[in-house]
Design a protein around this motif. Sequence first.
Motif, PDB file in Angstrom:
ATOM      1  N   PHE A  47       0.972  -1.392  -0.120  1.00  0.00           N
ATOM      2  CA  PHE A  47      -0.016   0.181   0.037  1.00  0.00           C
ATOM      3  C   PHE A  47       0.935   1.191   0.087  1.00  0.00           C
ATOM      4  O   PHE A  47       0.228   2.342  -0.277  1.00  0.00           O
ATOM      5  CB  PHE A  47      -0.998  -0.106   1.053  1.00  0.00           C
ATOM      6  N   SER A  48       1.967   1.179   0.148  1.00  0.00           N
ATOM      7  CA  SER A  48       2.988   2.340   0.270  1.00  0.00           C
ATOM      8  C   SER A  48       3.575   2.641  -0.841  1.00  0.00           C
ATOM      9  O   SER A  48       4.441   3.576  -1.198  1.00  0.00           O
ATOM     10  CB  SER A  48       4.019   2.247   1.609  1.00  0.00           C
ATOM     11  N   GLN A  49       3.595   1.709  -1.778  1.00  0.00           N
ATOM     12  CA  GLN A  49       4.335   1.669  -3.257  1.00  0.00           C
ATOM     13  C   GLN A  49       3.245   2.558  -4.168  1.00  0.00           C
ATOM     14  O   GLN A  49       2.145   2.440  -4.305  1.00  0.00           O
ATOM     15  CB  GLN A  49       4.714   0.416  -3.587  1.00  0.00           C
ATOM     16  N   ALA A  50       4.192   2.941  -5.248  1.00  0.00           N
ATOM     17  CA  ALA A  50       3.303   3.924  -6.187  1.00  0.00           C
ATOM     18  C   ALA A  50       2.662   2.506  -7.178  1.00  0.00           C
ATOM     19  O   ALA A  50       1.775   3.120  -7.786  1.00  0.00           O
ATOM     20  CB  ALA A  50       4.447   4.559  -7.105  1.00  0.00           C
ATOM     21  N   LEU A  66      -9.550  -1.437   0.501  1.00  0.00           N
ATOM     22  CA  LEU A  66      -8.426  -1.317  -0.311  1.00  0.00           C
ATOM     23  C   LEU A  66      -8.520   0.073  -1.110  1.00  0.00           C
ATOM     24  O   LEU A  66      -9.439   0.261  -2.017  1.00  0.00           O
ATOM     25  CB  LEU A  66      -8.080  -2.487  -1.515  1.00  0.00           C
ATOM     26  N   THR A  67      -7.593   0.972  -0.984  1.00  0.00           N
ATOM     27  CA  THR A  67      -7.640   2.399  -1.477  1.00  0.00           C
ATOM     28  C   THR A  67      -6.566   2.826  -2.322  1.00  0.00           C
ATOM     29  O   THR A  67      -5.359   2.528  -1.727  1.00  0.00           O
ATOM     30  CB  THR A  67      -7.993   3.368  -0.319  1.00  0.00           C
ATOM     31  N   ILE A  68      -6.755   2.964  -3.676  1.00  0.00           N
ATOM     32  CA  ILE A  68      -5.702   3.748  -4.535  1.00  0.00           C
ATOM     33  C   ILE A  68      -5.557   4.913  -4.496  1.00  0.00           C
ATOM     34  O   ILE A  68      -6.638   5.582  -5.174  1.00  0.00           O
ATOM     35  CB  ILE A  68      -5.947   2.993  -6.195  1.00  0.00           C
ATOM     36  N   LEU A  69      -4.475   5.604  -3.828  1.00  0.00           N
ATOM     37  CA  LEU A  69      -4.421   7.015  -3.876  1.00  0.00           C
ATOM     38  C   LEU A  69      -4.022   7.607  -5.075  1.00  0.00           C
ATOM     39  O   LEU A  69      -3.456   7.005  -6.060  1.00  0.00           O
ATOM     40  CB  LEU A  69      -3.357   7.395  -2.695  1.00  0.00           C
ATOM     41  N   PRO A  70      -4.152   9.049  -4.964  1.00  0.00           N
ATOM     42  CA  PRO A  70      -3.524   9.880  -6.466  1.00  0.00           C
ATOM     43  C   PRO A  70      -2.102   9.278  -6.420  1.00  0.00           C
ATOM     44  O   PRO A  70      -1.586   9.222  -5.657  1.00  0.00           O
ATOM     45  CB  PRO A  70      -3.700  11.254  -5.959  1.00  0.00           C
ATOM     46  N   ASP A  71      -1.946   9.325  -7.937  1.00  0.00           N
ATOM     47  CA  ASP A  71      -0.430   8.911  -8.080  1.00  0.00           C
ATOM     48  C   ASP A  71      -0.254   7.340  -7.790  1.00  0.00           C
ATOM     49  O   ASP A  71       0.975   7.241  -8.270  1.00  0.00           O
ATOM     50  CB  ASP A  71       0.690   9.947  -7.742  1.00  0.00           C
ATOM     51  N   GLN A  72      -1.106   6.538  -7.475  1.00  0.00           N
ATOM     52  CA  GLN A  72      -0.877   5.337  -7.535  1.00  0.00           C
ATOM     53  C   GLN A  72      -1.499   4.750  -8.572  1.00  0.00           C
ATOM     54  O   GLN A  72      -2.533   4.846  -9.053  1.00  0.00           O
ATOM     55  CB  GLN A  72      -1.236   4.734  -5.912  1.00  0.00           C
ATOM     56  N   THR A  73      -0.990   3.249  -8.951  1.00  0.00           N
ATOM     57  CA  THR A  73      -1.580   2.228  -9.813  1.00  0.00           C
ATOM     58  C   THR A  73      -1.676   0.938  -9.146  1.00  0.00           C
ATOM     59  O   THR A  73      -1.043   0.450  -8.688  1.00  0.00           O
ATOM     60  CB  THR A  73      -0.789   2.403 -10.817  1.00  0.00           C
ATOM     61  N   LEU A  74      -3.094   0.547  -9.318  1.00  0.00           N
ATOM     62  CA  LEU A  74      -3.200  -0.824  -8.836  1.00  0.00           C
ATOM     63  C   LEU A  74      -2.991  -1.691 -10.471  1.00  0.00           C
ATOM     64  O   LEU A  74      -4.034  -1.757 -11.136  1.00  0.00           O
ATOM     65  CB  LEU A  74      -4.801  -0.873  -8.489  1.00  0.00           C
ATOM     66  N   LYS A  75      -1.976  -2.681 -10.179  1.00  0.00           N
ATOM     67  CA  LYS A  75      -1.936  -3.372 -11.572  1.00  0.00           C
ATOM     68  C   LYS A  75      -2.300  -4.738 -11.045  1.00  0.00           C
ATOM     69  O   LYS A  75      -1.698  -5.410 -10.102  1.00  0.00           O
ATOM     70  CB  LYS A  75      -0.318  -3.245 -11.874  1.00  0.00           C
ATOM     71  N   VAL A  92     -10.787   3.592  -6.046  1.00  0.00           N
ATOM     72  CA  VAL A  92      -9.549   4.311  -6.829  1.00  0.00           C
ATOM     73  C   VAL A  92      -9.997   5.677  -6.762  1.00  0.00           C
ATOM     74  O   VAL A  92     -11.064   6.260  -7.049  1.00  0.00           O
ATOM     75  CB  VAL A  92      -9.521   4.103  -8.345  1.00  0.00           C
ATOM     76  N   GLN A  93      -9.084   6.561  -5.838  1.00  0.00           N
ATOM     77  CA  GLN A  93      -9.419   7.860  -5.720  1.00  0.00           C
ATOM     78  C   GLN A  93      -8.916   9.017  -7.137  1.00  0.00           C
ATOM     79  O   GLN A  93      -8.464   8.323  -8.010  1.00  0.00           O
ATOM     80  CB  GLN A  93      -8.394   8.626  -4.559  1.00  0.00           C
ATOM     81  N   PRO A  94      -9.530   9.953  -7.455  1.00  0.00           N
ATOM     82  CA  PRO A  94      -9.316  10.694  -8.399  1.00  0.00           C
ATOM     83  C   PRO A  94      -7.583  10.888  -8.494  1.00  0.00           C
ATOM     84  O   PRO A  94      -7.108  11.259  -7.511  1.00  0.00           O
ATOM     85  CB  PRO A  94      -9.937  12.209  -8.118  1.00  0.00           C
ATOM     86  N   GLY A  95      -7.094  10.712  -9.712  1.00  0.00           N
ATOM     87  CA  GLY A  95      -5.725  10.760  -9.785  1.00  0.00           C
ATOM     88  C   GLY A  95      -5.058   9.543  -9.675  1.00  0.00           C
ATOM     89  O   GLY A  95      -3.929   9.211 -10.091  1.00  0.00           O
ATOM     90  N   GLY A  96      -5.845   8.345  -9.049  1.00  0.00           N
ATOM     91  CA  GLY A  96      -5.213   6.969  -9.099  1.00  0.00           C
ATOM     92  C   GLY A  96      -5.682   6.342 -10.465  1.00  0.00           C
ATOM     93  O   GLY A  96      -6.382   6.803 -11.283  1.00  0.00           O
ATOM     94  N   LYS A  97      -5.155   5.491 -10.551  1.00  0.00           N
ATOM     95  CA  LYS A  97      -5.451   4.299 -11.811  1.00  0.00           C
ATOM     96  C   LYS A  97      -5.441   3.080 -11.292  1.00  0.00           C
ATOM     97  O   LYS A  97      -4.839   2.392 -10.275  1.00  0.00           O
ATOM     98  CB  LYS A  97      -4.221   4.523 -12.803  1.00  0.00           C
ATOM     99  N   ILE A  98      -6.293   2.020 -12.180  1.00  0.00           N
ATOM    100  CA  ILE A  98      -6.569   0.661 -12.066  1.00  0.00           C
ATOM    101  C   ILE A  98      -6.123   0.201 -13.320  1.00  0.00           C
ATOM    102  O   ILE A  98      -6.624   0.695 -14.336  1.00  0.00           O
ATOM    103  CB  ILE A  98      -7.902   0.254 -11.629  1.00  0.00           C
ATOM    104  N   ILE A 138     -14.408   3.608  -8.886  1.00  0.00           N
ATOM    105  CA  ILE A 138     -13.363   4.355  -9.515  1.00  0.00           C
ATOM    106  C   ILE A 138     -13.941   5.529  -9.814  1.00  0.00           C
ATOM    107  O   ILE A 138     -14.895   5.990 -10.407  1.00  0.00           O
ATOM    108  CB  ILE A 138     -13.369   3.641 -10.854  1.00  0.00           C
ATOM    109  N   ASN A 139     -13.005   6.568  -9.226  1.00  0.00           N
ATOM    110  CA  ASN A 139     -13.169   7.969  -9.219  1.00  0.00           C
ATOM    111  C   ASN A 139     -12.164   8.842 -10.116  1.00  0.00           C
ATOM    112  O   ASN A 139     -10.938   8.627  -9.796  1.00  0.00           O
ATOM    113  CB  ASN A 139     -13.221   8.540  -7.806  1.00  0.00           C
ATOM    114  N   GLY A 140     -12.681   9.452 -11.184  1.00  0.00           N
ATOM    115  CA  GLY A 140     -11.993  10.098 -12.065  1.00  0.00           C
ATOM    116  C   GLY A 140     -11.852  11.639 -11.619  1.00  0.00           C
ATOM    117  O   GLY A 140     -12.515  12.016 -10.729  1.00  0.00           O
ATOM    118  N   ASN A 141     -11.103  12.391 -12.749  1.00  0.00           N
ATOM    119  CA  ASN A 141     -11.119  13.941 -12.258  1.00  0.00           C
ATOM    120  C   ASN A 141     -11.734  14.651 -13.418  1.00  0.00           C
ATOM    121  O   ASN A 141     -11.443  15.707 -13.643  1.00  0.00           O
ATOM    122  CB  ASN A 141      -9.833  14.152 -12.115  1.00  0.00           C
TER     123      ASN A 141
END
Length: 450
Positions: A47-50, A66-75, A92-98, A138-141
């Motif tokens: 969870f601390s990794q990009a 499980l929350t994906i922060l801005p600038d994080q990617t769930l691969k 997935v928060q705004p700015g994050g990606k899946i 999934i939340n976009g911006n």
Amino acid sequence: MIFIPKNKLPFYLIVPLTISLFSCKKELKYVNKEKPEVIINTNDVRFSQASINFVSDTVYVINTDLTILPDQTLKIAAGTLFKVNIGKAITVQPGGKIDAEGNANQPIIFTVNAFQGSPGGVVPNTGGATRTWKGLFINGNYSLSNDNSNSSGILSYVRIEFAGQASNNDDAVALLLKNVSKQTILNNIQVSYSETSAIKINGGNCNASNLLSYACLKSDIILENKYQGMLQNILCFKHPYFFAGGENAGLTIFQAQTFPIISNLTIIGPDNQKGYNVGTFNPGAIAVNISNQSKFNITNSAVLGYPSGALKFNNAPSYDALIAGESSLTNSLFHSNIADSIFYLDRDIQPPFTSNNLKTYVLKPEFKNAQVTASSEFALNNPYDYYDTNSPDPSPKVGSVLLQGANFGAAPFNNAFFKKVSYRGALGTGADNWLQGWTNFIPLQTNYNF
């Protein structure tokens, strides 16, 4: 491997609304787990990794939100299985990606973590404890006034099962796409057995294709809050025992400035199959529900098997937009179990208009729509055999009226996004039957690494 052990009947099957799921020709036994399982807790080092990576040789039990922060990617690698504990969510928060890109042979699966022989379930109208996880959010911006939005990633060949935990939250849904932009890739997604609605697209301008909602308790697809995107090959498919009825539609479009463009939509209701009006089920549902000043363009579509109607307008502004030519409905077929209410205007719109005015307008020759008397006229292969491994099959038979008549000649449907197919409705034959290989209509019976 498919199995239901006789001595391990899950609670959700021991209810008055239950149908027989035990028609296997031979008794099947438990097997050793095929893959190791890893429990993901709040303090997981990932969870601390990009880049938060999950691979297919391991099964992941999600024991935390499980929350994906801005600038994080769930691969997530193709073929990966997630078993999510009851009440947990993946956000997935705004700015994050899946980055979840499966394929037809190796879909990515999100299902509930349940005891052996019980991969989750929906227990409508029992008042008991939920047996679902919350869902994938999934939340976009994206902003309607300033589209400098970024991609939220990719969902491709993904199944979401036994999610959509009921709550007072307006966003209680199995898959939420909120303010997601058209840079995001969305295709081949199945949502099944949601305790609430299946897919909600709240705002944004994302495009999507090959979406399937199956056996979800409430609305299949909700488009709202100024959503303006394009959709193709959308199948909303009710199971008669898992259907709340009422205002829960196959497709709901509402709120001002919501304006989707949709081709090749199929909505299949319970169609008087055994179970649809059992107990407290309300059979008074409408397949397509338009309200709150929304507009739309819909073409090349098929609606059948809903108890009380195929198309309903809940307010005057949405109806006014249709007859003014701001919305459009073309090249489509409509059926309802109650023929007199196929086309329905809410009483708040009347007078001066009546439901017959709506019917007359929709069936104008230039729009090439038609009213269908019986659902059998659509000639689908095997839509109501719910329990066999290879069933149901809602695709059209050879010779079906749905296999011809599509038209993409005029704007907005001449857009490059739309695949210019010959069939109407969500499915064709051969390669155009996109359900093949990766979908699952019997997750209640599926061995998820037990």
